[in-house]
Design a protein around this motif. Structure first.
Motif, PDB file in Angstrom:
ATOM      1  N   ILE A  23       0.851  -1.123   0.176  1.00  0.00           N
ATOM      2  CA  ILE A  23       0.223  -0.567   0.149  1.00  0.00           C
ATOM      3  C   ILE A  23       0.923   1.185   0.366  1.00  0.00           C
ATOM      4  O   ILE A  23       0.465   1.890  -1.308  1.00  0.00           O
ATOM      5  N   ILE A  24       1.798   1.200   0.975  1.00  0.00           N
ATOM      6  CA  ILE A  24       2.441   2.258   1.122  1.00  0.00           C
ATOM      7  C   ILE A  24       3.756   2.587  -0.392  1.00  0.00           C
ATOM      8  O   ILE A  24       3.711   4.155  -0.632  1.00  0.00           O
ATOM      9  N   SER A  25       4.225   1.775  -0.812  1.00  0.00           N
ATOM     10  CA  SER A  25       5.017   1.525  -1.792  1.00  0.00           C
ATOM     11  C   SER A  25       3.876   1.955  -3.293  1.00  0.00           C
ATOM     12  O   SER A  25       5.076   2.897  -3.569  1.00  0.00           O
ATOM     13  N   LYS A  26       3.062   1.522  -3.262  1.00  0.00           N
ATOM     14  CA  LYS A  26       2.254   1.262  -4.376  1.00  0.00           C
ATOM     15  C   LYS A  26       1.879   3.227  -4.694  1.00  0.00           C
ATOM     16  O   LYS A  26       2.011   4.070  -5.556  1.00  0.00           O
ATOM     17  N   VAL A  27       1.572   4.291  -3.330  1.00  0.00           N
ATOM     18  CA  VAL A  27       1.296   5.182  -3.395  1.00  0.00           C
ATOM     19  C   VAL A  27       2.800   6.797  -3.053  1.00  0.00           C
ATOM     20  O   VAL A  27       2.607   7.320  -4.032  1.00  0.00           O
ATOM     21  N   ALA A  28       3.691   6.058  -2.595  1.00  0.00           N
ATOM     22  CA  ALA A  28       4.796   6.567  -2.936  1.00  0.00           C
ATOM     23  C   ALA A  28       5.486   6.839  -4.471  1.00  0.00           C
ATOM     24  O   ALA A  28       6.319   7.812  -4.692  1.00  0.00           O
ATOM     25  N   MET A  29       5.170   5.486  -5.188  1.00  0.00           N
ATOM     26  CA  MET A  29       5.908   5.272  -6.452  1.00  0.00           C
ATOM     27  C   MET A  29       4.666   6.325  -7.364  1.00  0.00           C
ATOM     28  O   MET A  29       5.191   6.795  -8.432  1.00  0.00           O
ATOM     29  N   ASP A  30       3.148   6.455  -7.072  1.00  0.00           N
ATOM     30  CA  ASP A  30       2.295   6.977  -7.500  1.00  0.00           C
ATOM     31  C   ASP A  30       2.865   8.256  -7.187  1.00  0.00           C
ATOM     32  O   ASP A  30       1.997   9.900  -8.059  1.00  0.00           O
ATOM     33  N   SER A  31       3.218   9.008  -6.113  1.00  0.00           N
ATOM     34  CA  SER A  31       3.822  10.200  -6.362  1.00  0.00           C
ATOM     35  C   SER A  31       4.741  10.932  -6.481  1.00  0.00           C
ATOM     36  O   SER A  31       5.866  11.593  -6.751  1.00  0.00           O
ATOM     37  N   GLY A  32       5.603   9.843  -7.688  1.00  0.00           N
ATOM     38  CA  GLY A  32       6.609  10.250  -8.409  1.00  0.00           C
ATOM     39  C   GLY A  32       7.993   9.700  -7.938  1.00  0.00           C
ATOM     40  O   GLY A  32       9.001   9.722  -8.827  1.00  0.00           O
ATOM     41  N   MET A  33       7.679   8.620  -7.318  1.00  0.00           N
ATOM     42  CA  MET A  33       9.292   8.206  -6.643  1.00  0.00           C
ATOM     43  C   MET A  33       9.130   7.148  -7.557  1.00  0.00           C
ATOM     44  O   MET A  33       8.484   5.797  -7.922  1.00  0.00           O
ATOM     45  N   ASN A  34      11.202   7.034  -8.553  1.00  0.00           N
ATOM     46  CA  ASN A  34      11.580   5.406  -9.069  1.00  0.00           C
ATOM     47  C   ASN A  34      10.938   4.837  -8.550  1.00  0.00           C
ATOM     48  O   ASN A  34      12.206   4.599  -7.719  1.00  0.00           O
ATOM     49  N   PRO A  35      10.664   3.279  -8.791  1.00  0.00           N
ATOM     50  CA  PRO A  35      10.887   2.195  -8.608  1.00  0.00           C
ATOM     51  C   PRO A  35      12.365   1.702  -8.201  1.00  0.00           C
ATOM     52  O   PRO A  35      12.335   1.101  -7.555  1.00  0.00           O
ATOM     53  N   TYR A  36      12.983   2.255  -9.597  1.00  0.00           N
ATOM     54  CA  TYR A  36      14.187   1.674  -9.073  1.00  0.00           C
ATOM     55  C   TYR A  36      15.172   1.921  -8.050  1.00  0.00           C
ATOM     56  O   TYR A  36      15.947   1.052  -6.842  1.00  0.00           O
ATOM     57  N   VAL A  37      14.957   3.419  -8.067  1.00  0.00           N
ATOM     58  CA  VAL A  37      15.809   4.149  -6.697  1.00  0.00           C
ATOM     59  C   VAL A  37      14.764   3.439  -5.009  1.00  0.00           C
ATOM     60  O   VAL A  37      15.549   3.468  -4.324  1.00  0.00           O
ATOM     61  N   HIS A  38      13.376   3.220  -4.933  1.00  0.00           N
ATOM     62  CA  HIS A  38      12.906   2.612  -4.320  1.00  0.00           C
ATOM     63  C   HIS A  38      13.247   1.375  -3.854  1.00  0.00           C
ATOM     64  O   HIS A  38      13.691   1.276  -1.945  1.00  0.00           O
TER      65      HIS A  38
END
Length: 353
Positions: A23-38
């Protein structure tokens, strides 16, 4: 009872931790965070969190490191962390938390198929335990496929009153209705296959190197370098590594500490005691939890296919667990009888007479 309860509770805790991450990661990536950086940040925080435990708790009991064990841990870092997490998070970004968790439920089937040639699992279709494992795995996968590819009508369960308002601001609510049904599922399937490979290799590591904290710390450290290289390859912009946003740092720290450092140690402990199949069959439980949280927090709609698939998955889960438990009980009784026969003294009647 105690020997079965602790591994069960451990795996339930692991799945709850993973549910929060989705849940948290989905929101973070939708806010603009690069999944590779995550993924890269996740390994950094995981290594920092687990290294002290590995040093202080296992410095006196840590087995000798050999080139063979080091290479196996390196393979674990590639398949269990780098490939698995990159494909999963990119797949999650291009799908929804529920679909992502649903497709991880091919893990029991893939793990079972791969574990048989290595002698880690036996099919045993003639026994009830073997039939339960096979049928349970089929039902789990069937339920996951039904949930993923069949929606049906919307289940009228009302509107959640605890939805996450921050998710509305990041656009997560709208993104779950625009899914890439090609890229997302393909990457998630690759992630599940790499996870099954990790389970097989990790079983060997657990048998030869009985230091779960140390092996997990080394695995996360190796994966940190691998993921950082991959992240810079796909995105050269240094601003992508910014953690000024609260959701980004919370997601990175939570994923690293809870879902990498803690989860890998707990799963390694369970694999050592129960085997890889036991760990993999708990993935359907994650699907049910995430489906509920996605509806409650992200206002993701629940469909007939979601409910029906979840029911099948739970039934399949308990079928596999029942078969695995019965199989282990049979092995325990056989070993116990063999030990009793070995301990019973054999007398020579002629010498006694």
């Amino acid at each position: 009872m105690e020997g079965d309860l602790f591994p069960f509770l451990t795996m339930v805790i692991v799945q709850l931790g993973y549910a929060g991450m989705n849940i948290i990661s989905k929101v973070a990536m939708d806010s603009g965070m690069n999944p590779y950086v995550h993924v890269a940040y996740r390994q950094v925080f995981a290594t920092i969190a687990i290294a002290p435990f590995a040093y202080f708790m296992e410095r006196k009991t840590r087995p000798k490191m050999t080139a063979s064990i080091f290479f196996q841990i390196f393979l674990c870092s590639i398949f269990g962390v780098t490939v698995n997490q990159i494909t999963y998070f990119v797949g999650l970004k291009n799908s929804t938390p529920t679909i992502a968790c649903a497709l991880t439920n091919i893990n029991p089937a893939v793990t079972f198929i791969m574990a048989v040639p290595f002698g880690l699992e036996k099919v045993g279709v003639k026994s009830k335990a073997g039939q339960a494992k096979v049928m349970g795995t089929i039902i789990c996968v069937g339920g996951a496929l039904l949930l993923s590819f069949y929606h049906g009508s919307i289940v009228d369960i009302g509107k959640s009153s605890i939805h996450w308002k921050y998710a509305e601001q990041t656009g997560t609510k709208s993104s779950i209705n625009h899914v890439n049904f090609i890229l997302g599922p393909i990457l998630l399937i690759v992630s599940a296959i790499s996870w099954a490979i990790w389970l097989i290799i990790q079983t060997r590591v657990s048998q030869k190197y009985g230091a779960p904290y140390s092996s997990s710390a080394l695995m996360c450290l190796m994966a940190t370098f691998q993921c950082v290289v991959v992240a810079f390859f796909f995105d050269h912009n240094l601003s992508a590594w910014s953690l000024t946003s609260n959701i980004r740092i919370i997601s990175s720290v939570y994923s690293g500490i809870v879902c990498s450092a803690l989860a890998f140690c707990l799963m390694s402990w369970c694999i050592e005691r129960k085997g890889p199949l036991y760990v993999s069959v708990f993935s359907p439980l994650l699907l049910v939890i995430v489906a509920i949280l996605s509806w409650a927090l992200l206002e993701e709609k629940l469909f007939v296919g979601t409910v029906a698939g979840s029911v099948l998955i739970v039934l399949g889960l308990y079928g596999v667990l029942w078969g695995k438990n019965r199989e282990m009980s049979s092995i325990y009784h056989i070993e116990e009888e063999a030990a009793e026969k070995k301990a019973t003294p054999i007398y020579d009647l002629e010498s006694l007479s």
